[in-house]
Scaffold this active site. Structure first.
Site, mmCIF file in Angstrom:
data_model
loop_
_atom_site.group_PDB
_atom_site.id
_atom_site.type_symbol
_atom_site.label_atom_id
_atom_site.label_comp_id
_atom_site.label_asym_id
_atom_site.label_seq_id
_atom_site.Cartn_x
_atom_site.Cartn_y
_atom_site.Cartn_z
ATOM 1 N N HIS A 60 -1.565 2.625 -9.610
ATOM 2 C CA HIS A 60 -2.044 1.687 -8.591
ATOM 3 C C HIS A 60 -3.388 2.207 -8.089
ATOM 4 C CE1 HIS A 60 1.852 -0.463 -8.250
ATOM 5 N NE2 HIS A 60 2.323 0.717 -8.612
ATOM 6 N N LEU A 61 -4.455 1.515 -8.428
ATOM 7 C CA LEU A 61 -5.796 1.935 -8.020
ATOM 8 C C LEU A 61 -6.327 1.121 -6.844
ATOM 9 C CD1 LEU A 61 -7.413 2.714 -11.492
ATOM 10 C CD2 LEU A 61 -6.047 4.178 -9.990
ATOM 11 N N ARG A 62 -5.539 0.137 -6.392
ATOM 12 C CA ARG A 62 -5.733 -0.567 -5.110
ATOM 13 C C ARG A 62 -6.939 -1.483 -5.005
ATOM 14 N NH1 ARG A 62 -0.553 0.025 -4.093
ATOM 15 N NH2 ARG A 62 0.066 2.059 -3.286
ATOM 16 N N ASP A 150 4.698 -6.109 -11.050
ATOM 17 C CA ASP A 150 5.081 -4.848 -10.423
ATOM 18 C C ASP A 150 4.758 -4.861 -8.937
ATOM 19 O OD1 ASP A 150 5.936 -2.147 -10.256
ATOM 20 O OD2 ASP A 150 3.843 -1.575 -10.134
ATOM 21 N N HIS A 242 9.157 2.899 -14.433
ATOM 22 C CA HIS A 242 9.671 3.974 -13.574
ATOM 23 C C HIS A 242 11.210 4.072 -13.546
ATOM 24 C CE1 HIS A 242 9.685 0.477 -10.971
ATOM 25 N NE2 HIS A 242 8.404 0.584 -10.666
ATOM 26 N N ASP A 315 3.019 6.165 -11.974
ATOM 27 C CA ASP A 315 3.243 5.307 -10.809
ATOM 28 C C ASP A 315 2.461 5.844 -9.612
ATOM 29 O OD1 ASP A 315 4.099 3.162 -9.334
ATOM 30 O OD2 ASP A 315 6.142 3.904 -9.022
ATOM 31 N N GLY A 334 5.624 5.189 -2.086
ATOM 32 C CA GLY A 334 4.606 5.615 -3.041
ATOM 33 C C GLY A 334 3.941 6.930 -2.715
#
Length: 438
Positions: A60-62, A150, A242, A315, A334
């Site tokens: 997750h690079l947002r 996801d 995951h 993840d 997270g």
């Protein structure tokens, strides 16, 4: 033979095995020779190991919209620092990555940044709302490598079936967050002795296995349809993210034995941490799916060893410090782990448990590449020079304050690890180098 970089005295190890030492000459983005040559830059790699660059199928690079937590610059820099040459970014951003325009914009920006290579995943359904399918063909043409909702579970089995059929027609993998929302409810940790003792709402292991069982039946249904013969060729159609439970692994193992075109990943946290860490009530251990039991860890390690689990996916899920300092009920799920995944598992699995090094490398390299349809990278002359050089003997603690990620906290803070990357190359170009190698 003239090259650009000569890495002398490097120990070679890839998914096929350990291959002794070599003088690796790199030029024009490829391995030119394993027996040396002339180069403008010469590095002494005595005592270090050279491997293919790691490939993360789940991070997750947002960006766009949540850059306060992470952005492409910080996330791809963190990836390169962790030895990753390639990263698949998840689409649960703001706005959701569900259009070709957003995919192209992400690809273009990542190329300008010049760190790890970005391979965007796009949403399976518009807005990740689970109702209307996204345009798989347009997303594929723009550069998406996967479709996934996801961050949300796919509750409508019919939509998932249609999505699998549509995605397959354009050569796209569908990836799912396998948790049954009704069973999960408001669980903030694994449902078991610890959650009961703490009085916290639990998320049972059966939330994962019940959804995996349903999704495998959806795959059975889809591959029996007209025109779906190609889906029985062995390439993965459905990827389960995951994995966290022994029971879920049992179902996946049986599905593979039945010939279903499925694959799965496991995260570093689900291989090294248990629900007992939540005794501290520290939300730094709050992840989704939750940390499970020691029995689950033992099963997952065995699944990683025997190939039932195809690959390691981090993840990587950064949040702000303020968010993670909320109480367990309110803090987000997270943790960041791109920079520690390899040294963590090298230390905890290879050094402490005798896990075979080539197999762990395979699960970081060939495994995820195979799942996504990319060609493997091996240490042979002519191969792509997307590589990581790492130090097997230099032990140092996890120091979140030094992370390139914006999320400067870690559940492994202070753990003494070995295997830290010191140089990462993408097609022969240095995207990370530790100070002694600059």
């Amino acid at each position: 033979m003239k090259g650009e970089i000569l890495i002398k005295n490097a120990k070679l190890a890839d998914g096929r095995g350990e291959h002794g030492s070599a003088d690796v000459l790199i030029g024009e983005g490829r391995i030119l020779s394993l027996t040396g040559g002339d180069a403008s830059t010469v590095l002494d790699a005595t005592g270090k190991v050279l491997s293919p660059g790691f490939f993360d199928p789940h991070a997750h690079l947002r960006e766009p919209g949540q850059e306060v937590k992470e952005d492409l610059q910080s996330g791809l820099t963190a990836a390169a620092k962790g030895g990753y040459t390639d990263v698949v970014s998840m689409p649960n951003t703001s706005p959701v990555v569900d259009s070709a325009e957003i995919v192209r914009a992400l690809k273009e920006k990542a190329a300008q940044i010049g760190r790890a290579r970005l391979h965007p995943a796009a949403a399976l359904t518009q807005g990740q709302e689970g109702k209307i399918l996204s345009e798989a063909r347009l997303l594929r043409e723009a550069g998406a490598v996967m479709l996934t909702d996801d961050g949300r579970t796919n509750e409508d089995a019919g939509v998932l079936a249609q999505g699998l059929q549509y995605a397959a027609s354009w050569g796209l993998l569908v990836s799912v967050h396998a948790e049954d929302a009704g069973l999960r409810r408001g669980g903030v940790m694994h449902e078991g002795k610890v959650s009961f003792r703490l009085g916290l709402p639990g998320n049972p292991a059966y939330a994962e296995s019940a959804r995996i069982a349903r999704d495998l039946e959806v795959v059975r249904y889809v591959i029996q349809g007209p025109g779906m013969e190609a889906l029985r060729s062995g390439k993965s159609l459905l990827h389960i993210q995951h994995l966290s439970t022994r029971r879920g692994l049992e179902l996946i193992r049986q599905g593979k034995q039945d010939g279903l075109p499925i694959s799965t990943e496991v995260g570093p946290h689900h291989l090294t941490l248990t629900d007992e860490h939540l005794e501290s009530l520290n939300p730094i251990y709050k992840v989704a799916p939750p940390l499970r039991t020691r029995t689950d860890i033992e099963a997952l390690v065995e699944g990683l060893l025997d190939g039932s689990i195809d690959c390691v996916g981090t993840d990587h899920a950064p949040h702000t410090q303020d968010e993670k300092e909320l109480d367990l009920l309110r803090a987000p799920f997270g943790i960041p782990n791109l920079e520690v995944a390899w040294p963590l598992l090298y230390t905890e699995l290879v050094l402490k448990r005798g896990f075979p090094l080539p197999i762990l490398i395979e699960r970081f390299t060939d495994g995820p590449r195979r799942v996504l349809g990319f060609s493997p990278i091996h240490l042979t002359e002519g191969a792509e020079a997307s590589l990581v050089l790492w130090q097997p003997n230099n032990q140092r603690p996890v120091e979140p304050s030094a992370f390139a990620s914006k999320a400067k906290y870690s559940p492994w803070e202070g753990w003494m690890l070995q295997g830290w990357p010191v140089l990462t190359l993408v097609e022969g170009r240095r995207v990370f180098a530790s100070e002694p190698l600059l």
